[in-house]
Design a protein around this motif. Structure first.
Motif, PDB file in Angstrom:
ATOM      1  N   GLN A 154      -7.274  13.551  -9.459  1.00 44.69           N
ATOM      2  CA  GLN A 154      -7.907  12.393  -8.809  1.00 44.69           C
ATOM      3  C   GLN A 154      -8.666  12.844  -7.586  1.00 44.69           C
ATOM      4  N   TRP A 155      -8.029  13.713  -6.872  1.00 49.29           N
ATOM      5  CA  TRP A 155      -8.667  14.225  -5.663  1.00 49.29           C
ATOM      6  C   TRP A 155      -9.955  14.938  -6.028  1.00 49.29           C
ATOM      7  N   ALA A 170       1.844   1.822  -3.363  1.00 49.10           N
ATOM      8  CA  ALA A 170       0.682   2.199  -4.177  1.00 49.10           C
ATOM      9  C   ALA A 170       0.342   3.677  -4.000  1.00 49.10           C
ATOM     10  N   VAL A 171       0.415   4.135  -2.752  1.00 50.83           N
ATOM     11  CA  VAL A 171       0.111   5.547  -2.495  1.00 50.83           C
ATOM     12  C   VAL A 171       1.151   6.428  -3.192  1.00 50.83           C
ATOM     13  N   MET A 172       2.430   6.063  -3.043  1.00 54.95           N
ATOM     14  CA  MET A 172       3.493   6.885  -3.628  1.00 54.95           C
ATOM     15  C   MET A 172       3.381   6.891  -5.157  1.00 54.95           C
ATOM     16  N   THR A 183       2.221  13.887 -12.722  1.00 56.13           N
ATOM     17  CA  THR A 183       1.541  13.166 -11.647  1.00 56.13           C
ATOM     18  C   THR A 183       1.070  14.109 -10.549  1.00 56.13           C
ATOM     19  N   ASP A 207       7.066  13.643 -12.958  1.00 52.25           N
ATOM     20  CA  ASP A 207       6.721  14.368 -11.734  1.00 52.25           C
ATOM     21  C   ASP A 207       5.596  15.385 -11.903  1.00 52.25           C
ATOM     22  N   TYR A 253       3.699   9.105   6.487  1.00 53.68           N
ATOM     23  CA  TYR A 253       2.979   7.860   6.181  1.00 53.68           C
ATOM     24  C   TYR A 253       3.460   6.743   7.115  1.00 53.68           C
ATOM     25  N   PHE A 277       6.610  13.528   3.624  1.00 56.66           N
ATOM     26  CA  PHE A 277       5.329  12.833   3.469  1.00 56.66           C
ATOM     27  C   PHE A 277       5.509  11.339   3.720  1.00 56.66           C
ATOM     28  N   LEU A 311       0.829  -1.217   0.000  1.00 54.42           N
ATOM     29  CA  LEU A 311       0.000   0.000   0.000  1.00 54.42           C
ATOM     30  C   LEU A 311       0.858   1.260   0.000  1.00 54.42           C
ATOM     31  N   HIS A 312       1.949   1.188   0.725  1.00 52.43           N
ATOM     32  CA  HIS A 312       2.870   2.323   0.783  1.00 52.43           C
ATOM     33  C   HIS A 312       3.303   2.694  -0.637  1.00 52.43           C
ATOM     34  N   TRP A 365      -1.854  14.428   1.294  1.00 53.86           N
ATOM     35  CA  TRP A 365      -0.818  15.099   0.487  1.00 53.86           C
ATOM     36  C   TRP A 365      -1.392  16.347  -0.180  1.00 53.86           C
ATOM     37  N   ASN A 366      -2.556  16.191  -0.784  1.00 54.51           N
ATOM     38  CA  ASN A 366      -3.133  17.312  -1.519  1.00 54.51           C
ATOM     39  C   ASN A 366      -3.593  18.447  -0.618  1.00 54.51           C
ATOM     40  N   GLN A 425      -5.566   4.400   0.955  1.00 56.47           N
ATOM     41  CA  GLN A 425      -4.875   5.083  -0.147  1.00 56.47           C
ATOM     42  C   GLN A 425      -5.509   6.436  -0.431  1.00 56.47           C
ATOM     43  N   ARG A 476       0.678   6.406  -6.884  1.00 57.87           N
ATOM     44  CA  ARG A 476      -0.511   7.169  -7.253  1.00 57.87           C
ATOM     45  C   ARG A 476      -0.217   8.666  -7.231  1.00 57.87           C
ATOM     46  N   LEU A 477       0.597   9.077  -6.258  1.00 53.47           N
ATOM     47  CA  LEU A 477       0.894  10.503  -6.142  1.00 53.47           C
ATOM     48  C   LEU A 477       2.054  10.950  -7.020  1.00 53.47           C
ATOM     49  N   PHE A 478       3.106  10.122  -7.039  1.00 58.74           N
ATOM     50  CA  PHE A 478       4.341  10.621  -7.658  1.00 58.74           C
ATOM     51  C   PHE A 478       4.833   9.776  -8.823  1.00 58.74           C
ATOM     52  N   ARG A 525       8.564  15.239  -0.431  1.00 58.59           N
ATOM     53  CA  ARG A 525       8.077  13.853  -0.468  1.00 58.59           C
ATOM     54  C   ARG A 525       8.667  13.008   0.659  1.00 58.59           C
ATOM     55  N   VAL A 529      -3.705  10.215  -0.235  1.00 60.03           N
ATOM     56  CA  VAL A 529      -3.723  11.113  -1.395  1.00 60.03           C
ATOM     57  C   VAL A 529      -4.310  12.455  -0.965  1.00 60.03           C
ATOM     58  N   GLY A 580      -2.582  13.916  -9.375  1.00 60.43           N
ATOM     59  CA  GLY A 580      -2.976  13.782  -7.979  1.00 60.43           C
ATOM     60  C   GLY A 580      -4.110  14.734  -7.669  1.00 60.43           C
ATOM     61  N   GLY A 581      -3.951  15.962  -8.124  1.00 60.37           N
ATOM     62  CA  GLY A 581      -4.982  16.963  -7.900  1.00 60.37           C
ATOM     63  C   GLY A 581      -6.281  16.571  -8.576  1.00 60.37           C
TER      64      GLY A 581
END
Lengths: 235, 184
Positions: free
Chosen positions: A91-92, A71-73, A84, A81, B26, B22, A68-69, B59-60, B52, A75-77, B19, B56, A88-89
């Motif tokens: 997706q949010w 997966a989160v990274m 993504t 760069d 986490y 972050f 998961l760690h 972070w945002n 997850q 998804r974000l990064f 990062r 996200v 990220g923005g």
């Protein structure tokens, strides 16, 4: 509400219902629009959020699966760069538009009122904080104290000096007369140094903002109306 | 466990795009937030997905933490709890949609909080528990049910077998009583 409670009590209960997610979507939306410009209501909500969070104290931490760690990274990064970061923005944003409940929206709303701007950065770990709010909510300033530098970082979320006037910041420690920390600049973010002898006396002291002639009080004491006051609290 | 100052520092740096900060955040907080997701959702796969989404979102939104007036852990816990309850309610709504609609309350009903929810843990929890003890019997369970199980007024009224309006009046009075006690 049909049960008769004094207004302040009704708001206390309402803020609790909101924090618990018990309000109907319409009621929650109405509460949120009030939150945006009623600092006192934000304080009531924050108290409930703090106290109710203690309900999670007995919940034992469980380490999430290692993947998961990653997966989160990712998804974000993950990947390019800049792309993504934008994703990220997005997706949010999609998530926000998706199935977002009122209670979650509240956070967004509260924080959206103080979007960051360029200027001095607040301390990472302030030793003290204060919220200065005018009674009619026309002025709202948050202060965070950087103990190492001996400075308050100020962020003015609302309000400004009247035309041809200035906003002056005062420190009130104990029963002493207010000590001027200076005139607030036009920029929303600013930092002011606290005189050395006063640094040890911040606990329990208060910050206040008064309306003064341009350039600040000519007398060294507040001469105009006190527009906003906030207690300095230990973090 | 990371200190409040550390968490605040990581959030501040994450807000500026750091990062590594972050990542540290986490590693220090995900077990707590995952525990909350598991407790609320009681479903590992869903809890993993929601966790997850939570990070996200953290972070945002790290940049907005500074102005919210909540302590950093409360901010994180509130995001996690709200996201998990949100997911739980969507699941219940989907299930209710599958049924014929007459037994909606039943379909949405969740088991009462287990004994682990009643264990007194940290000092703040102890203060809350003390104040819960001052409430009329059952009212504390209603507050817990709303917070940890996402129970609505309709569901609470069903569980306590009282009319909806009574449930609401009753809970609002208890909330006030709780606020008085917690502010003492």
């Amino acid at each position: 509400m049909s049960d008769e409670m004094p207004e302040r009590d009704a708001d206390k209960a309402l803020a609790g219902e909101y924090a618990l997610g018990l309000l109907s979507p319409e009621e929650a939306a109405a509460f949120e629009s009030r939150l945006a410009h009623e600092p006192e209501l934000r304080v009531l909500y924050a108290q409930w959020a703090e106290d109710l969070a203690a309900l999670t104290d007995p919940i034992a931490p469980v380490a999430p699966p290692v993947h998961l760690h990653g997966a989160v990274m990712t998804r974000l990064f993950g990947g390019d760069d800049a792309a993504t970061a934008r994703e990220g923005g997005l997706q949010w944003f999609r998530w926000l538009l998706g199935g977002l409940t009122a209670s979650v929206l509240a956070l967004v709303l509260i924080f959206a009122t103080g979007l960051p701007e360029r200027g001095p950065q607040p301390p990472d770990a302030p030793a003290y904080v204060a919220q200065l709010a005018a009674e009619d909510e026309s002025l709202l300033i948050s202060a965070a104290y950087d103990a190492e530098a001996g400075r308050f970082h100020l962020e003015r979320a609302r309000g400004e000096a009247a035309s041809g006037r200035a906003l002056e910041l005062w420190l009130i420690a104990g029963d002493d007369a207010p000590v001027s920390l200076g005139v607030l600049p036009e920029a929303r973010r600013a930092s002011v140094t606290v005189p050395e002898p006063l640094r040890a006396r911040l606990d329990g002291a208060a910050l206040a903002v008064s309306d003064e002639p341009e350039g600040g009080s000519p007398t060294g004491a507040p001469t105009g109306a006190v527009l906003a006051v906030g207690a300095i609290t230990n973090t | 466990m990371a200190t409040r100052n550390e968490i605040e520092a990581w959030l501040g740096k994450a807000a500026l795009g750091d990062r590594a900060a972050f990542d540290a955040l986490y590693l220090a907080t995900s077990a707590k937030l995952f525990g909350i997701c598991l407790r609320v959702l009681d479903n590992r796969a869903e809890a993993e997905e929601v966790l997850q989404d939570i990070y996200v979102r953290i972070w945002n939104h790290a940049g907005r933490y500074q102005v919210n007036g909540l302590s950093p852990m409360t901010w994180l816990i509130t995001i996690a709890r709200n996201a998990a309850i949100d997911r739980l309610r969507r699941r219940r709504a989907a299930r209710a949609g599958e049924s014929d609609g007459t037994d909606m309350a039943e379909a949405q009903a969740d088991p009462a909080p287990g004994p682990e929810a009643r264990v007194i843990a940290a000092s703040e929890g102890a203060r809350l528990d003390d104040c819960f003890d001052e409430l009329d019997s059952g009212h504390a369970e209603a507050v817990r049910g709303a917070y940890l199980d996402g129970e609505s007024y309709v569901e609470l009224a069903e569980r306590f077998d009282v009319p909806l309006n009574t449930m609401r009046t009753w809970l609002r009075r208890s909330l006030l009583k709780l606020r008085e006690c917690l502010s003492r």
